[in-house]
Design an enzyme around this catalytic site. Structure first.
Site, PDB file in Angstrom:
ATOM      1  N   ARG A 144      -0.156   7.030 -30.929  1.00 56.42           N
ATOM      2  CA  ARG A 144      -0.237   5.596 -31.248  1.00 56.42           C
ATOM      3  C   ARG A 144       0.872   4.890 -30.482  1.00 56.42           C
ATOM      4  NH1 ARG A 144       0.028   0.660 -32.237  1.00 56.42           N
ATOM      5  NH2 ARG A 144      -0.821  -0.321 -34.117  1.00 56.42           N
ATOM      6  N   GLU A 152      -8.884  -5.208 -32.887  1.00 52.25           N
ATOM      7  CA  GLU A 152      -9.666  -4.096 -33.424  1.00 52.25           C
ATOM      8  C   GLU A 152     -11.072  -4.028 -32.817  1.00 52.25           C
ATOM      9  OE1 GLU A 152      -8.609  -1.768 -35.963  1.00 52.25           O
ATOM     10  OE2 GLU A 152      -6.749  -2.605 -35.158  1.00 52.25           O
ATOM     11  N   ARG A 192      -1.063  10.711 -36.367  1.00 48.11           N
ATOM     12  CA  ARG A 192      -0.778  10.403 -34.970  1.00 48.11           C
ATOM     13  C   ARG A 192       0.739  10.399 -34.783  1.00 48.11           C
ATOM     14  NH1 ARG A 192      -4.204   4.840 -34.745  1.00 48.11           N
ATOM     15  NH2 ARG A 192      -2.596   4.399 -36.309  1.00 48.11           N
TER      16      ARG A 192
END
Length: 283
Positions: A144, A152, A192
């Site tokens: 990330r 998004e 992540r």
């Protein structure tokens, strides 16, 4: 008792012999004792001074040291990390990870195949990065990008946000198949690893991907009550300055900033979460 005078000397001798033989037969035979001189004599026979000679001692020390050093180098720098959950806490904020991008999930996260040592360790010319899904399964690190929040994409029944597709395509074109270096900070709630990412367009010219997205107006500075990660105050200032300049120039998602329906990625996610919670409460 005294022997009778008629007893002969031969009889006396026979009796003495019988008594001795009977007494000796009653005694248990004793095992021969082991001499502790055997080991001493063996150790004394070895010329130990031969091993202390420089011609023998120095190569032995060098060989042992070389093996231990090679093991340490492999363990610290050349051991491949399969997934983000396998990253040691000793890496966080201390080390970076070199790898090749295998896929891009959306505008601010992607996966890499860890290639420790890079080209010097043979990656790209002696050792190949796998390409099939079967080989890559459970063998990529999910990253990330730190400090930024991209619009998004449509997923989990939610609609896509304006400029979500543009940000995703930009990241695909910039990263897919490229070598990147990730300075890792911490894991997030989605398994992540949050990291500042540098992509190598040329051999010695790495580009800060998060910073470039802010300059292009394809992301905003990450805003959250907790969990914002930039890698330090200087990096945060650099990111905020880049966002302010993109906003001033009206680049990317800032083009429609004045409209009533404009939302930052953070506001969009908050609104979607509220809608989902309303659906859950109504059911």
């Amino acid at each position: 008792m005294r022997w009778l005078f008629w007893a002969s000397d031969n009889d006396k001798d026979g009796c003495k012999c019988n008594s001795k033989s009977s007494s000796s037969s009653d005694e248990k035979p004793t095992a021969p004792l082991k001499s502790n001189k055997d080991w001493n004599s063996l150790s004394n026979a070895i010329n130990w001074s031969h091993y202390a000679e420089p011609s023998n001692l120095i190569p032995t020390v060098l060989l042992t040291s070389g093996i231990l050093f090679a093991f340490r180098i492999h363990r610290r720098y050349l051991r491949r990390i399969p997934e983000a959950t396998n990253i040691s806490p000793s890496y966080l904020r201390q080390r970076s990870i070199l790898g090749k991008v295998t896929s891009v999930g959306d505008g601010d996260n992607f996966r890499i195949y860890h290639t420790p040592g890079g080209m010097l360790a043979g990656w790209g010319w002696l050792r190949k990065v796998p390409t099939s899904k079967k080989e890559l399964k459970n063998n990529t690190i999910h990253i990330r990008i730190a400090g930024v929040d991209a619009p998004e994409l449509a997923h989990f029944g939610r609609p896509s946000q304006p400029f979500g597709e543009e940000a995703h395509k930009w990241l695909i074109n910039r990263l897919t198949g490229r070598r990147i270096r990730a300075y890792v900070y911490r894991p997030d709630q989605y398994s992540r690893i949050v990291a500042t990412v540098y992509a190598y367009r040329f051999l010695f010219f790495p580009q800060d991907i998060g910073l470039q997205m802010l300059r292009e107006g394809l992301a905003t500075v990450y805003e959250a009550k907790s969990g914002a990660e930039f890698g330090g105050p200087e990096q945060e200032k650099k990111y905020r300055d880049a966002e302010a300049l993109a906003k001033k120039k009206g680049k990317g998602l800032w083009k429609t900033k004045g409209s009533n329906d404009w939302e930052s990625p953070r506001d969009f996610k908050s609104r979607m979460n509220a809608i989902d919670q309303g659906k859950d409460s109504s059911t």
